[in-house]
Design a protein around this motif. Structure first.
Motif, PDB file in Angstrom:
ATOM      1  N   UNK A 129     -33.230 105.560  73.319  1.00 20.80           N
ATOM      2  CA  UNK A 129     -32.388 105.140  74.442  1.00 20.80           C
ATOM      3  C   UNK A 129     -30.928 104.971  74.019  1.00 20.80           C
ATOM      4  N   UNK A 130     -30.700 104.528  72.800  1.00 16.30           N
ATOM      5  CA  UNK A 130     -29.323 104.406  72.322  1.00 16.30           C
ATOM      6  C   UNK A 130     -28.673 105.781  72.199  1.00 16.30           C
ATOM      7  N   UNK A 131     -29.435 106.764  71.716  1.00 17.30           N
ATOM      8  CA  UNK A 131     -28.898 108.121  71.613  1.00 17.30           C
ATOM      9  C   UNK A 131     -28.636 108.705  73.000  1.00 17.30           C
ATOM     10  N   UNK A 132     -29.521 108.411  73.949  1.00 24.89           N
ATOM     11  CA  UNK A 132     -29.315 108.887  75.321  1.00 24.89           C
ATOM     12  C   UNK A 132     -28.051 108.264  75.905  1.00 24.89           C
ATOM     13  N   UNK A 133     -27.849 106.981  75.622  1.00 22.57           N
ATOM     14  CA  UNK A 133     -26.641 106.303  76.088  1.00 22.57           C
ATOM     15  C   UNK A 133     -25.388 106.944  75.485  1.00 22.57           C
ATOM     16  N   UNK A 134     -25.454 107.292  74.211  1.00 30.55           N
ATOM     17  CA  UNK A 134     -24.320 107.949  73.548  1.00 30.55           C
ATOM     18  C   UNK A 134     -23.986 109.271  74.234  1.00 30.55           C
ATOM     19  N   UNK A 135     -25.010 110.024  74.577  1.00 32.58           N
ATOM     20  CA  UNK A 135     -24.795 111.329  75.213  1.00 32.58           C
ATOM     21  C   UNK A 135     -24.074 111.185  76.552  1.00 32.58           C
ATOM     22  N   UNK A 136     -24.251 110.037  77.211  1.00 33.00           N
ATOM     23  CA  UNK A 136     -23.608 109.802  78.504  1.00 33.00           C
ATOM     24  C   UNK A 136     -22.334 108.970  78.367  1.00 33.00           C
ATOM     25  N   UNK A 137     -21.957 108.673  77.139  1.00 26.74           N
ATOM     26  CA  UNK A 137     -20.758 107.873  76.870  1.00 26.74           C
ATOM     27  C   UNK A 137     -20.857 106.490  77.507  1.00 26.74           C
ATOM     28  N   UNK A 138     -22.078 105.956  77.525  1.00 23.32           N
ATOM     29  CA  UNK A 138     -22.287 104.595  77.999  1.00 23.32           C
ATOM     30  C   UNK A 138     -22.107 103.616  76.839  1.00 23.32           C
ATOM     31  N   UNK A 139     -21.930 102.358  77.184  1.00 24.75           N
ATOM     32  CA  UNK A 139     -21.820 101.311  76.178  1.00 24.75           C
ATOM     33  C   UNK A 139     -23.150 100.582  76.071  1.00 24.75           C
ATOM     34  N   UNK A 140     -23.751 100.603  74.893  1.00 22.26           N
ATOM     35  CA  UNK A 140     -25.024  99.929  74.658  1.00 22.26           C
ATOM     36  C   UNK A 140     -24.809  98.787  73.667  1.00 22.26           C
ATOM     37  N   UNK A 141     -25.429  97.664  73.959  1.00 22.39           N
ATOM     38  CA  UNK A 141     -25.251  96.477  73.117  1.00 22.39           C
ATOM     39  C   UNK A 141     -26.588  95.761  72.956  1.00 22.39           C
ATOM     40  N   UNK A 154     -40.373  93.622  66.846  1.00 23.60           N
ATOM     41  CA  UNK A 154     -41.402  92.971  67.655  1.00 23.60           C
ATOM     42  C   UNK A 154     -40.943  92.925  69.105  1.00 23.60           C
ATOM     43  N   UNK A 155     -39.664  92.672  69.290  1.00 22.93           N
ATOM     44  CA  UNK A 155     -39.052  92.784  70.611  1.00 22.93           C
ATOM     45  C   UNK A 155     -37.548  92.917  70.449  1.00 22.93           C
ATOM     46  N   UNK A 156     -36.928  93.588  71.392  1.00 24.39           N
ATOM     47  CA  UNK A 156     -35.482  93.797  71.345  1.00 24.39           C
ATOM     48  C   UNK A 156     -34.972  93.911  72.781  1.00 24.39           C
ATOM     49  N   UNK A 157     -33.827  93.306  73.047  1.00 24.43           N
ATOM     50  CA  UNK A 157     -33.202  93.350  74.367  1.00 24.43           C
ATOM     51  C   UNK A 157     -31.848  94.021  74.238  1.00 24.43           C
ATOM     52  N   UNK A 158     -31.580  95.002  75.096  1.00 26.46           N
ATOM     53  CA  UNK A 158     -30.337  95.762  75.004  1.00 26.46           C
ATOM     54  C   UNK A 158     -29.707  95.889  76.391  1.00 26.46           C
ATOM     55  N   UNK A 159     -28.394  95.792  76.434  1.00 30.78           N
ATOM     56  CA  UNK A 159     -27.627  95.996  77.655  1.00 30.78           C
ATOM     57  C   UNK A 159     -27.009  97.389  77.596  1.00 30.78           C
ATOM     58  N   UNK A 160     -27.102  98.132  78.702  1.00 32.09           N
ATOM     59  CA  UNK A 160     -26.530  99.476  78.762  1.00 32.09           C
ATOM     60  C   UNK A 160     -25.623  99.550  79.981  1.00 32.09           C
ATOM     61  N   UNK A 161     -24.353  99.865  79.754  1.00 29.73           N
ATOM     62  CA  UNK A 161     -23.359  99.873  80.823  1.00 29.73           C
ATOM     63  C   UNK A 161     -22.624 101.209  80.864  1.00 29.73           C
ATOM     64  N   UNK A 162     -22.350 101.682  82.074  1.00 30.00           N
ATOM     65  CA  UNK A 162     -21.494 102.848  82.223  1.00 30.00           C
ATOM     66  C   UNK A 162     -20.044 102.393  82.218  1.00 30.00           C
ATOM     67  N   UNK A 163     -19.143 103.294  81.931  1.00 34.70           N
ATOM     68  CA  UNK A 163     -17.733 102.919  81.813  1.00 34.70           C
ATOM     69  C   UNK A 163     -16.936 103.229  83.066  1.00 34.70           C
TER      70      UNK A 163
END
Length: 355
Positions: A129-141, A154-163
């Motif tokens: 998902x991080x690579x997919x976000x990069x391809x769309x020039x989104x900001x992932x955190x 075990x678990x991870x939470x990520x925010x994905x934002x368009x610019x």
């Protein structure tokens, strides 16, 4: 004669165009972004209507001139064939949209059956998902994570934002990712070379820009602790990490990636807000079983939605019978094929509902 609904949208589009031309509107970036996104949603409708009206006008003129010049007769035939296509396009654009299609998202990935192998697979999904976000020039955190012993999660939470202010935002593309993702491969921990099956759960929900669910501060328990890195070691000498518990629902949100306790608290409350909003949407959809069925599926983590088969380099999405043999590319963020299949199926379902 245009429908009142279409005319209402065209009037709204013209009003938004006027508002966005006002420099004072852009002093409030949040408002400008909201207006910009709505403008982007309506722009294809306005364009399609203009093209349709232009084609109809050209057809009338071509028929009038056909007796004088055979070339206009040919043009009239072409326009008669094109107009139904433009009408169908406009009809599709007027289908009810998911109100959150332009929204950013919060995604949670949790390991499930399979122990360490499941945690490693959760890490693979996160990287995908991080690579997919990069391809769309989104900001992932990454907002919060719990590492496993072998380097997975075990678990991870990520925010994905368009610019930008796109009509089709992050949610429109990733909203079907919720559910149980199954992996079939030889685990790193397997000494006999046997193929194992394990799974990880994905939960995704839109992050609303405005508060739509009120949170009573008396319903919250807020704990602070020191941020930790891989292996559990402390990476901060102050209690800057924050854990927020919503007592009525039992939802727990942690955030430790911001620099200060205040920032972590604000971010955790934003994530809690999004989760409560998603819960409210799910409950509303459950009460109206035919309404927004796809939205229910996106938060149903008990539903096994996809299988990643490493020996065959195969990805299968069980909801739309999609199958492709490019798993290596998918895990590198090339999700276009499977996501397009899901969106096409959703569009066909909405078209059928209108007929």
């Amino acid at each position: 004669m245009e429908s009142s609904a279409l005319q209402g949208l065209l009037d709204e589009y013209a009003e938004l165009e006027e508002q966005l031309a006002d420099p004072s509107v852009h002093a409030d970036q949040a408002r400008a972004r909201k207006l910009g996104r709505r403008y982007a949603e309506l722009a294809p409708i306005a364009k399609a209507r203009t093209e349709l009206e232009g084609a109809r006008s050209d057809l009338v003129a071509a028929k009038e001139l056909a007796s004088e010049d055979p070339a206009f007769g040919e043009e009239a035939e072409e326009l008669e064939a094109r107009i139904p296509e433009l009408e169908a396009k406009l009809t599709e654009l007027l289908l009810p949209r998911d109100p959150y299609d332009s929204s950013d998202v919060v995604m949670e990935i949790k390991s499930g059956e399979g122990g360490e192998e499941s945690a490693l697979f959760a890490g693979d999904l996160l990287r995908m998902y991080l690579r997919y976000a990069e391809r769309h020039h989104w900001k992932a955190e990454v907002l919060d994570s719990t590492d496993s012993d072998l380097g997975g999660y075990k678990d991870v939470t990520v925010s994905i934002k368009s610019k930008g202010a796109e009509a089709d935002g992050v949610w429109s593309l990733l909203k079907f990712e919720g559910g149980v993702h199954r992996v079939q491969r030889v685990p790193a921990t397997e000494s006999q070379g046997r193929i194992h099956t394990s799974a990880a759960g994905v939960l995704i929900y839109p992050e609303p820009e405005e508060v739509e669910v009120e949170i009573d501060q008396n319903d919250l328990r807020i704990d602070v602790f020191r941020s930790s890195g891989p292996g559990g070691q402390s990476v901060n000498t102050t209690d800057s990490a924050v854990r927020v518990t919503h007592l009525p629902t039992g939802i727990v949100v942690s955030c430790q990636n911001e620099k200060s306790q205040i920032q972590n608290r604000a971010r955790a409350l934003q994530v809690l807000q999004a989760r409560l909003q998603a819960m409210a949407e799910e409950e509303a959809a459950a009460k109206a079983s035919d309404a927004r069925r796809s939205q229910v599926r996106t938060v149903d983590r008990s539903e096994r939605v996809r299988t990643y088969n490493f020996p065959e380099n195969r990805i299968s999405d069980h909801r739309v019978n999609y199958k492709a043999y490019n798993l290596d590319q998918v895990l590198d963020g090339e999700l276009t094929g499977v996501l397009t299949a899901l969106r096409d199926a959703d569009r066909e379902e909405r078209l059928a509902a209108q007929s």
